[in-house]
Design a protein around this motif. Structure first.
Motif: not given
Ligand code: SR1
Ligand code: MG
Length: 414
Positions: A341-342, A345, A395-396
């Motif tokens: 996930h990081d 993003t 982006r989040n």
């Protein structure tokens, strides 16, 4: 002492090098030499002998694009050599073989790839390469995972981190040209006439500037893995059946998501440039192909990264023993999901700034530059700039590539 090669001096200077003579023939009087470098930094020669052909790449003590007013150390050739060696181990068959390295002369003699062409050129011509998405998704998963504390012994990774930490000047190019210059009126910036109003708006956009600086902060401080550092479509050579990655002179220990973001940004820019290349026929299928490539690249990367997580995690991060001792597979999956996930993003943030800098900064892309009609070019670039702004700032909140496909198509249609 370092001396830049020329077409005339190369045979005399490299004739005595056994590794070259063995490959292309010992009689250097018979060598045919052409200088073909069209990149921003270096000399590149094709040297053809009776028995074969090699590439000779030599760094210059300045930025070729700008001239000797911008000095640049020769040691970038050392970093390129070491990055190529590591990539060859971590992702076998994906980079050109090295035949010879001369540190003092900042030159690398390597495999001549033929009939490969530069990926950017192929995409501008409207060619659909069937293998790039899978090959580059795998390349990124293998090099980024295996160069990190998920895989390497901590002491080896720290030693390697120290080695590449000296690639200061090339990191500085990225820190300035990619993350800062596009967002103010830096002296070397340029943009297509017709974009003035949008450029003014972007440079006055506080949210955008803050987020671009947050991405720079990550780039400069998050030494997670050995990244290629300049993985755009000009750093990839292709045929219909083979994909090779070249030019890792910007390599350093940086964020996992940097290469992924830069590569996908170059596909998105190719997408937005297609409208400017339609004089010889519709590029509708090409646009659909490019969105498919983005999707397949990301999914290949993510799935292969997950496979390596399950099968090769032997570094000190997310220590497998920690979960196995408690038979806690769920915790391992939860941790993997956080890591991916990081990357997702951050990838979007890096992609957005790469799109901006290629339109607003010093170093532009042929994808847009080759569009002769200025108004058409400005219109393609405007769509890309707006897309870039959206993916940096939001982006989040962005959940899927499907929602970005819709945005890209809407912006492309004006
Ligand atoms: C001054 S160098 C400009 C650009 O060329 C290289 O390929 C890198 O992308 C760099 O940012
Ligand atoms: Mg390059």
């Amino acid at each position: 002492a370092f001396e830049a090669l020329t077409v005339e001096t190369l045979p005399g200077r490299l004739g005595p090098v056994a590794a070259i003579a063995e490959r292309i023939g010992a009689d250097s009087n018979l060598w045919k030499v052409r200088e073909v470098g069209d990149g921003n930094l270096n000399l590149v020669f094709i040297v053809e002998g009776e028995k074969g052909t090699v590439i000779v790449k030599q760094a210059l003590p300045y930025v070729r694009l700008v001239g000797d007013s911008w000095p640049l150390p020769l040691k970038r050739s050392f970093f390129e050599y070491h990055a190529l060696s590591r990539q060859a181990e971590r992702a076998p068959g994906t980079v050109p073989a090295i035949h010879h390295f001369d540190e003092a002369q900042a030159l690398i003699v390597m495999e001549f790839l033929s009939p490969h062409i530069i990926l950017r050129r192929a995409l501008i011509e409207g060619r659909r390469l069937p293998k790039i998405a899978r090959d580059l998704g795998l390349f990124m998963a293998h090099t980024l995972f295996r160069g990190s504390d998920l895989s390497m012994k901590a002491s080896e990774r720290k030693a390697d981190l120290a080695l590449f930490a000296d690639n200061v000047e090339l990191c500085d190019i990225t820190e300035s040209l990619v993350f800062t210059d596009p967002y103010f009126e830096a002296p070397m910036n340029r943009h297509t006439p017709g974009l003035e109003a949008l450029v003014k708006e972007l440079r006055a956009d506080r949210d955008l500037k803050v987020e671009a600086q947050r991405m720079k902060h990550q780039f400069a401080t998050r030494a997670e893995t050995l990244v290629h550092g300049d993985l755009h479509s000009g750093s990839v050579m292709v045929t219909d059946t083979e994909t090779r990655v070249i030019d890792p002179e910007f390599a350093f220990y940086g964020p996992m998501a940097f290469d992924v973001g830069m590569l996908l940004a170059n596909y998105w820019m190719s997408f937005f440039s297609q409208r400017g290349h339609e004089s010889a026929g519709s590029r509708e299928e090409m646009r659909a192909y490019l969105l498919g490539v983005i999707d397949e690249t990301w999914n290949t990367f993510r799935n292969e990264f997950a496979r390596l997580w399950h099968t090769e995690r032997k570094g000190m991060l997310y220590d497998a023993a920690l979960y196995e001792a408690r038979n806690d597979g769920l915790a391992s999956e939860q941790a993997l999901n956080h890591v991916i996930h990081d990357i997702w993003t951050d990838m979007l943030g890096f992609a957005g700034v790469e799109m901006h800098r290629r339109i607003l900064g010093l170093a532009h892309n042929a994808d847009f530059e080759d569009i002769a009609d200025e108004a058409q070019r400005a219109s393609c670039e405007a769509a890309a700039l707006k897309f870039g702004r959206h993916i940096i700032v939001n982006r989040n909140k962005i959940q899927s590539l499907a929602e970005l496909d819709m945005l890209a198509q809407a912006l492309d249609q004006g």
